[in-house]
Motif scaffolding. Sequence first.
Motif, PDB file in Angstrom:
ATOM      1  N   ASP A 137       0.810  -1.218   0.000  1.00 36.60           N
ATOM      2  CA  ASP A 137       0.000   0.000   0.000  1.00 36.60           C
ATOM      3  C   ASP A 137       0.845   1.269   0.000  1.00 36.60           C
ATOM      4  N   LYS A 138       2.169   1.133  -0.328  1.00 32.92           N
ATOM      5  CA  LYS A 138       3.113   2.240  -0.526  1.00 32.92           C
ATOM      6  C   LYS A 138       3.510   2.922   0.788  1.00 32.92           C
ATOM      7  N   THR A 139       3.345   2.228   1.920  1.00 33.45           N
ATOM      8  CA  THR A 139       3.652   2.828   3.216  1.00 33.45           C
ATOM      9  C   THR A 139       4.594   1.941   4.012  1.00 33.45           C
ATOM     10  N   LEU A 140       5.278   2.575   4.982  1.00 31.24           N
ATOM     11  CA  LEU A 140       6.056   1.891   6.005  1.00 31.24           C
ATOM     12  C   LEU A 140       5.391   2.181   7.347  1.00 31.24           C
ATOM     13  N   SER A 141       5.481   1.212   8.278  1.00 27.92           N
ATOM     14  CA  SER A 141       4.844   1.392   9.581  1.00 27.92           C
ATOM     15  C   SER A 141       5.754   0.903  10.687  1.00 27.92           C
ATOM     16  N   LEU A 142       5.705   1.610  11.830  1.00 25.49           N
ATOM     17  CA  LEU A 142       6.388   1.204  13.058  1.00 25.49           C
ATOM     18  C   LEU A 142       5.327   0.741  14.059  1.00 25.49           C
ATOM     19  N   TRP A 143       5.575  -0.447  14.674  1.00 23.64           N
ATOM     20  CA  TRP A 143       4.597  -1.051  15.563  1.00 23.64           C
ATOM     21  C   TRP A 143       5.235  -1.300  16.932  1.00 23.64           C
ATOM     22  N   ASP A 144       4.382  -1.290  17.959  1.00 23.41           N
ATOM     23  CA  ASP A 144       4.794  -1.735  19.286  1.00 23.41           C
ATOM     24  C   ASP A 144       4.352  -3.183  19.425  1.00 23.41           C
ATOM     25  N   ALA A 145       5.318  -4.089  19.516  1.00 27.10           N
ATOM     26  CA  ALA A 145       4.999  -5.515  19.537  1.00 27.10           C
ATOM     27  C   ALA A 145       4.221  -5.897  20.795  1.00 27.10           C
ATOM     28  N   ARG A 146       4.342  -5.128  21.859  1.00 25.09           N
ATOM     29  CA  ARG A 146       3.668  -5.486  23.112  1.00 25.09           C
ATOM     30  C   ARG A 146       2.175  -5.178  23.063  1.00 25.09           C
ATOM     31  N   LEU A 202      -0.061  -2.046  18.513  1.00 27.81           N
ATOM     32  CA  LEU A 202      -0.553  -0.787  17.959  1.00 27.81           C
ATOM     33  C   LEU A 202       0.477  -0.188  17.001  1.00 27.81           C
ATOM     34  N   CYS A 203      -0.011   0.520  15.984  1.00 23.07           N
ATOM     35  CA  CYS A 203       0.859   1.199  15.023  1.00 23.07           C
ATOM     36  C   CYS A 203       1.276   2.535  15.622  1.00 23.07           C
ATOM     37  N   ALA A 204       2.588   2.731  15.781  1.00 21.77           N
ATOM     38  CA  ALA A 204       3.098   3.953  16.388  1.00 21.77           C
ATOM     39  C   ALA A 204       3.320   5.059  15.364  1.00 21.77           C
ATOM     40  N   GLN A 205       3.709   4.696  14.132  1.00 19.61           N
ATOM     41  CA  GLN A 205       4.004   5.719  13.124  1.00 19.61           C
ATOM     42  C   GLN A 205       3.875   5.110  11.731  1.00 19.61           C
ATOM     43  N   THR A 206       3.428   5.891  10.775  1.00 18.85           N
ATOM     44  CA  THR A 206       3.322   5.474   9.375  1.00 18.85           C
ATOM     45  C   THR A 206       4.068   6.479   8.507  1.00 18.85           C
ATOM     46  N   PHE A 207       4.864   5.975   7.577  1.00 22.01           N
ATOM     47  CA  PHE A 207       5.675   6.806   6.685  1.00 22.01           C
ATOM     48  C   PHE A 207       5.044   6.778   5.287  1.00 22.01           C
ATOM     49  N   LEU A 230      15.629   7.153   2.126  1.00 20.27           N
ATOM     50  CA  LEU A 230      16.131   7.144   3.495  1.00 20.27           C
ATOM     51  C   LEU A 230      15.220   8.024   4.345  1.00 20.27           C
ATOM     52  N   TRP A 231      14.807   7.489   5.513  1.00 21.27           N
ATOM     53  CA  TRP A 231      13.845   8.166   6.375  1.00 21.27           C
ATOM     54  C   TRP A 231      14.491   8.473   7.719  1.00 21.27           C
ATOM     55  N   ASP A 232      14.210   9.664   8.233  1.00 22.10           N
ATOM     56  CA  ASP A 232      14.601  10.038   9.585  1.00 22.10           C
ATOM     57  C   ASP A 232      13.467   9.616  10.521  1.00 22.10           C
TER      58      ASP A 232
END
Length: 624
Positions: A492-501, A504-509, A539-541
Amino acid sequence: MATAREQPTQTTMAMEQEDGAYYLQQVTITEDPEDGYQYEEIPPDDDLSISEGDENLENIVKTIEQQNEDLKTSTQECSLISEQQVSQRPEVVDDFVRNFLIKMGMMKTLDCFQTEWYEMLQRGSLKWQDVGFVPDVYTHNQLLENELKNLKKDLENCRKAANTASETLVKLRKERDFHRMHHKRVAQEKNRLINDIKRLKKHYAMFEPTLRKITEKYNTALKHKMLTSLEKDRALMQVSSLQATLRSMENGCDASVAANSGYKGHRECKKDGPSQRALTEARQQSYLSDPPTDSRKHLLSKHPKDSDFPIDTRVNPYLAQMKGTPSNLLRSGGCKMTKTLKVHELAVSCLALHPRKQILITGSDERLWKMWSIPNGDIIMTGEGHSDWLSGCCFHHSGNMLATTSGDKTMKIWDFAKAECVLTFTGHLHAVWGCSWHTCGDFVASCSMDNTIRIWDINSERCRQILRGHVDSVNSVEFLPFSNTLLTSAADKTLSLWDARTGLCAQTFFGHQHSCNDATFNLKGDTIVSCDSYGILKLWDVRKVAIMLSVDAGPHPGNQVVFHPSGQLVIMASNDGTVKILDLPTAQLHRLVGHEDAVQCALFDHKAECVVSGGSDGTVRLWT
C-alpha cells in the motif's frame, strides 16, 4: 539455284565485261506462277482513307480495327503460301566449278576459269548438251562428305564424353571403396564401444552400493560435526552465564541486575519496570474501551507458558561497529566477484547468515533450504518440509534455530540440535512473505499477503498478536535489535512502526509512489532505508518522520535493501541482475554485475567486507 540456260544478249555480255563479273546466272520468270495463285491488282486510289466528314473518334477506331483484321488475313495467306514445298533445280556445271573453287579458296584459278569460260561462250565453242547439269552423284557425294564431317565431330565429342564418364566412374568406385572401408571401421568401433559400455555398467553397478554407503557416512559425519559445534557453543554460553552469575554473587549483586545484562534474565525479574507497568495499563484501557471478541479472547487470554516481552531500555552492543568505514568496498576498481556457488536448480529466494559463524542458509523455489559453509561452498544440511516455495528465512540469535516462511501459508521453526522441524505455525490466510526474530529469542514475527503481521510465542507455541493496519500485502517485517519496535513495508506504498507489546501502530511513513518491497533499520535505529517496485531508494529520519534522501535506482524493482554496519553504505538487490551500492555521503550509485537473472537477496558478511548475493539463476555470488 540454277534455272534453264538461254543465249545471253550482246548488251548483257558487254555489261559483264565492263563490270568484271565472275559468273553469269540468268533466271527466267514465267508469267503464270507455279502455285496457281491468282493475284489481284489493287489500284493506287483504293487505300483506306477517312473522309473529311467522318473524322471522329469512333470512326477512327473502327477503321483501325478493320485494318488490323485485313493485316491478319493477309498474314495467314502468306503463311499458307510459304508452307507449300519449293522445288529445287539441279546445279549447272559452271556454277558447281565456281562454288568448288570459292570453297577451296582458289581465287586465281577462278579468275582463269571465268575468263576462259566466257571466251568459249562468245566463240560458241561450248555446246549446252555437254555443259548441262552436274550429275546427282556428285551432289550426293558432297552432301555425304559434309555429313561425314559432322559425324566425325559428333564422334569426337562422344569420345571425349565417354572418357570423362569413365574417369568419373573410376573416381566414384574409389570413393565407394573408401566409404565401405570407413563404414566397416566405424561398425567395428561401435561394437567395441558397446562392449566397453556394458563392462563399465557392470563395474559401476558393483561400486554403486559402496558409494551410497560412503555418502551416507559423509552426511552423518557432517551432521555430527554441526551438532558438536552447536553443543560446544551452547556449553560455552552456559559457562559464560555461570561465570557471570558467580561474579555477581561474589559482588553481592541482586539477581535483578543480571537481568539487564542479557535477554534470559527477564524471566527472573519479579517486579515490573516502568515499561511493563505502562504496557499493563494500556492493555487494561484497551480492554475496557473495546471488549474482546471471541477471536481476541484467545490472544488476550494468559497461557501458562506465555513469554513476557523484555524491557525496552537496553543498549545495542553492536553499535561499536558503526565506527568502521566501508572504504574498501568503494576504492578504485570496486568490488569484484570472487566466488560463484551453484546452490539450487531454481531461484534463490532468501539468504540468512549465522550470527557468529561463516554459515549461510539459502532458501529456494525448490521447497527446501540448504546450509552451506562459505566461502568454500561445502553443503552441511538440507531441510525439507514446506509444500510450496520458500520466501524468507531468519537465524535465531543463538544460532541454534532457524525460522522459514513459505507460500504454503505457514512458518516453520527448525532445531539444528534435533535436525528437524519442531514447530509449524499456521494462521495466515495467504502466502507468508518474511519473518524476523526478537532479540530475546522467544518471539518471531511474520508478514503475509493477507495484509497482517503476526507475532508468535515460541514457548507457548501460539500467536500472541495480530497487527492490522495495512490495506495491502505486507512484504517485509523486521524487529529493531534489542527493542520491541517492529518495522513493516507493504504494497500500500507505506512503512509502519509497531509496538509488539500492544500491537498498535506507532508511526506510518508516506512518500513512495509504488509498492514497497523491503525496509530495514541501520544499527543505530534512527534511520530507515526502503525500496519499491520501481527501484526508488528512500532514506527516512525516524525522529522527524521525514525523507532524508531519495535515489532513483530503477526502473527495475528493488527486492531487498541492507545497511552497512557503518551506516554509510546501502546495498540493494535489483531485478535487473545487479547489486546496487549507494554511497550515502556522496549519493553515488555503483553496480555489481555478474548474475544472469534477477537478484532476489543480498547481505554483508560478519566483517562487512564481503557482499553475498543470491539470484534467480540459482547461484550465490561473493563480492570482495
